[in-house]
Every structure is written in structure tokens, then in C-alpha cells.
Design an enzyme around this catalytic site. Structure first.
Site, mmCIF file in Angstrom:
data_model
loop_
_atom_site.group_PDB
_atom_site.id
_atom_site.type_symbol
_atom_site.label_atom_id
_atom_site.label_comp_id
_atom_site.label_asym_id
_atom_site.label_seq_id
_atom_site.Cartn_x
_atom_site.Cartn_y
_atom_site.Cartn_z
ATOM 1 N N SER A 228 73.129 40.498 84.107
ATOM 2 C CA SER A 228 74.536 40.884 83.938
ATOM 3 C C SER A 228 75.531 39.837 84.426
ATOM 4 O O SER A 228 76.518 39.568 83.736
ATOM 5 C CB SER A 228 74.796 42.229 84.620
ATOM 6 O OG SER A 228 74.138 43.263 83.945
ATOM 7 N N THR B 161 74.051 51.187 88.687
ATOM 8 C CA THR B 161 72.739 51.407 88.086
ATOM 9 C C THR B 161 71.868 52.226 89.027
ATOM 10 O O THR B 161 72.342 52.743 90.042
ATOM 11 C CB THR B 161 72.091 50.069 87.664
ATOM 12 O OG1 THR B 161 70.951 50.337 86.849
ATOM 13 C CG2 THR B 161 71.693 49.215 88.854
ATOM 14 N N LYS C 146 73.695 56.504 89.419
ATOM 15 C CA LYS C 146 74.529 56.860 88.262
ATOM 16 C C LYS C 146 75.076 58.291 88.328
ATOM 17 O O LYS C 146 76.101 58.583 87.706
ATOM 18 C CB LYS C 146 73.747 56.659 86.958
ATOM 19 C CG LYS C 146 73.493 55.195 86.652
ATOM 20 C CD LYS C 146 72.808 55.004 85.313
ATOM 21 C CE LYS C 146 72.600 53.521 85.022
ATOM 22 N NZ LYS C 146 72.045 53.293 83.690
ATOM 23 N N ASP D 163 76.622 53.545 78.750
ATOM 24 C CA ASP D 163 75.186 53.509 78.445
ATOM 25 C C ASP D 163 74.872 54.143 77.097
ATOM 26 O O ASP D 163 74.071 53.622 76.326
ATOM 27 C CB ASP D 163 74.389 54.247 79.531
ATOM 28 C CG ASP D 163 74.079 53.375 80.735
ATOM 29 O OD1 ASP D 163 74.069 52.142 80.593
ATOM 30 O OD2 ASP D 163 73.838 53.940 81.819
ATOM 31 N N ALA E 1 65.131 62.237 82.586
ATOM 32 C CA ALA E 1 66.365 63.008 82.398
ATOM 33 C C ALA E 1 67.362 62.701 83.512
ATOM 34 O O ALA E 1 68.217 63.521 83.842
ATOM 35 C CB ALA E 1 66.048 64.507 82.368
ATOM 36 N N GLY E 2 67.251 61.503 84.095
ATOM 37 C CA GLY E 2 68.177 61.084 85.145
ATOM 38 C C GLY E 2 69.446 60.500 84.555
ATOM 39 O O GLY E 2 69.813 60.785 83.413
ATOM 40 N N ALA F 135 70.311 57.548 83.373
ATOM 41 C CA ALA F 135 70.192 56.847 82.092
ATOM 42 C C ALA F 135 69.732 57.811 81.002
ATOM 43 O O ALA F 135 70.204 57.755 79.867
ATOM 44 C CB ALA F 135 69.219 55.685 82.214
ATOM 45 N N GLY G 91 64.936 46.902 75.644
ATOM 46 C CA GLY G 91 66.168 47.396 76.247
ATOM 47 C C GLY G 91 67.308 46.396 76.303
ATOM 48 O O GLY G 91 68.421 46.755 76.680
#
Length: 286
Positions: free
Chosen positions: A20, A70, A74, A110, A135-136, A138, A249
Site C-alpha cells: 500500500s 485492516t 475492521k 473493500d 464472515a469477519g 473483510a 487478491g
């Protein structure tokens, strides 16, 4: 503050290999912006994730324009924000915080990143049924994008079964149809699925390994990963070996970064140019 000068960051765990900073800074140079992107890594600073509120105060005190967020923050970051964008409020997860006029505004880029990456990289794949792992923070964004992409049924697995059930319920209510279901057996779900979407940290350098049993994958499956460090995860390498169509990704990273860049600077970046930069960064020796 000089409206041409920006200090931004990324808060998370095990992020030292993140592309990043370079991705943002190279694009900023093309746009003639004075832009510095700083990594704040819990692991590198020997801090617990509970130090997040202090880091946000530090960023404010230093005049940051904002920060990406991140794993593992999140969802926990939301309690420390002034307000949320419509997307972030709907998804209950934040990956971008804009610091402006004494306020902390949470956004979620995202879902858009995954949507654009899938649209570009997986044209024509079957979308009757897909399995989502995770299922967090992200996962909730990716799940939203998956239904927007036209996936008819999403089977969601998470180690926390309540979290998977809650996400499925949210999606069914949001889209006013039965489009998601929690599952406890990934292998059984994949037996009737067209594809697999992976949205857990497994496969990152700090979390090596496979999130599934190898025999569950077949050549007819497509596999989309959101992990991009490394770009070819163990899951993608396995899928490629089996003849599956795969989606790394990296593209999601680029498109969510482009959206975050615009939120920080109010300047629209060139996402295609950022994609080319990202490919170059990934080819460069570590």
C-alpha cells in the site's frame, strides 16, 4: 494544512510486507501531490489490537488525512469513529477512516474493490452457488459484493457459527430474498458450488496454510482469494494445479486503494495506472 500535502497510514497486524505505501505514493507522484503513507503495525510495535484508540489519537495529533484499517480492526474501529458512510454503516465494517475537521469518518472501499476485481478477472463464470470462507470485517464486504455481482446463493462458513448466521441473515434482509445461508460443512457445500471465495487471513505469510482440504476442489470450481501477500497463496496454487480459474487478491487491493486515495485527497487517481504499478511492485524482489 497545505491542500497538496497528505500524511496517511495503515493500521493492522503483520503488515510490514504491504504494498500500500508504494502503491499510494507512486500514484501521488504522478498527480504532483506531496503524499506520505506510513505503516503502523501492532506486531512491529509490540502493541495489542486494543491500542487502536491511542493510534487514532496519534494520527490526529500528527495531522493525518486518514488511515486504512485492516485485520484485526475492521469492525472494532467503529466504536471509535464520529460517523460512518452509508456503505460502512450497512456493512458494519470499516477499512478507511478519513480524519477531517476534528471528525473521524469511517468508509468501506473493500466491497467495491472485490466487485471491480471480480468483474474484470472472472467474466463469464457460473454464479448459481458460491461458498464464502470468513464472515469477519473483510467477509461482510466481500459477501455484499458477491450478491451485487449476481451470485444467486452464497453459503457462508466461519469458525464463529453465530457470525456466519448473522451475515447470512443481514444479506437476506438487505436484498429482500434468500440469497445466503450459513453452513457448517465446507466440503459438502463445495460439492454443489460453482466457486469459492476466500476472505480469512489464512494464506498470509503470518498465517500460512490452506483454508480447505485439497480434495474438496475440482477443476470446475473457480477460486477468488482476497489475500495478496503472497500474491499466489497456497490456496490459489492448489486451485491452479487442479485447473480451476483463479482470481488473486491484488486487484481488490488496487481498487479499494484507489477509492481510499480519493477519499483522503479529494483527487481521483488513475486506477488502471495503479494496477500496472501494483503488478510491477509484485514482480520486484522483496
Amino acid at each position: 494544512m497545505n491542500n497538496n500535502k497528505f500524511l496517511v497510514g495503515l493500521i493492522g497486524a503483520d503488515i510490514q510486507m504491504s504494498k500500500s505505501p508504494a502503491l499510494h505514493e507512486i500514484e501521488a507522484r504522478h498527480l504532483k501531490l506531496d503524499y506520505h503513507y506510513e505503516l503502523v503495525d501492532f506486531a512491529e510495535r509490540s502493541l495489542p489490537a486494543s491500542a487502536l484508540p491511542e493510534l487514532l489519537v496519534e494520527f490526529e495529533d500528527r495531522g493525518f488525512a486518514g488511515s486504512n484499517i485492516t485485520h484485526p480492526c475492521k469492525q472494532t474501529v467503529i466504536a471509535h469513529l464520529t460517523s460512518l458512510s452509508e456503505d460502512a454503516e450497512m456493512l458494519g465494517a470499516v477499512n478507511t477512516v478519513v480524519l477531517r475537521d476534528g471528525k473521524r469518518i469511517g468508509h468501506n472501499t473493500d466491497w467495491y474493490g472485490f466487485y471491480k476485481n471480480f468483474e474484470r478477472g472472472m467474466p463469464g463464470v457460473a454464479k448459481t452457488h458460491a461458498v464464502l470462507l470468513g464472515a469477519g470485517g473483510a467477509g461482510v464486504a466481500v459477501a455484499h459484493a458477491a450478491i451485487k455481482l449476481g451470485i444467486e446463493m452464497l453459503s457462508i462458513f466461519d469458525q464463529d457459527t453465530n457470525r456466519a448466521a448473522a451475515l447470512a441473515d443481514q444479506l437476506n434482509r438487505r436484498f429482500s430474498r434468500t440469497c445466503a445461508q450459513p453452513v457448517r460443512e465446507v466440503g459438502a457445500a463445495l460439492a454443489s458450488a460453482d466457486g469459492l471465495i476466500h476472505a480469512t487471513p489464512t494464506g498470509m505469510r503470518s498465517h500460512p496454510g490452506l483454508p480447505i482440504e485439497p480434495e474438496w476442489l475440482h477443476p470446475r470450481h473457480w477460486v477468488a482469494d482476497i489475500v495478496y501477500m503472497p500474491l499466489v497463496t497456497e490456496l490459489l496454487a492448489l486451485a491452479e494445479k487442479k485447473g480451476c480459474r483463479t482470481l488473486p487478491g491484488g486487484g481488490m487491493t488496487v481498487f479499494q486503494a484507489a477509492a481510499a486515495f480519493e477519499l483522503f485527497t479529494c483527487v481521483k487517481p488513475d486506477a488502471e495506472r495503479m494496477s500496472r504499478h501494483f503488478e510491477e511492485l509484485c514482480r520486484a524482489p522483496a
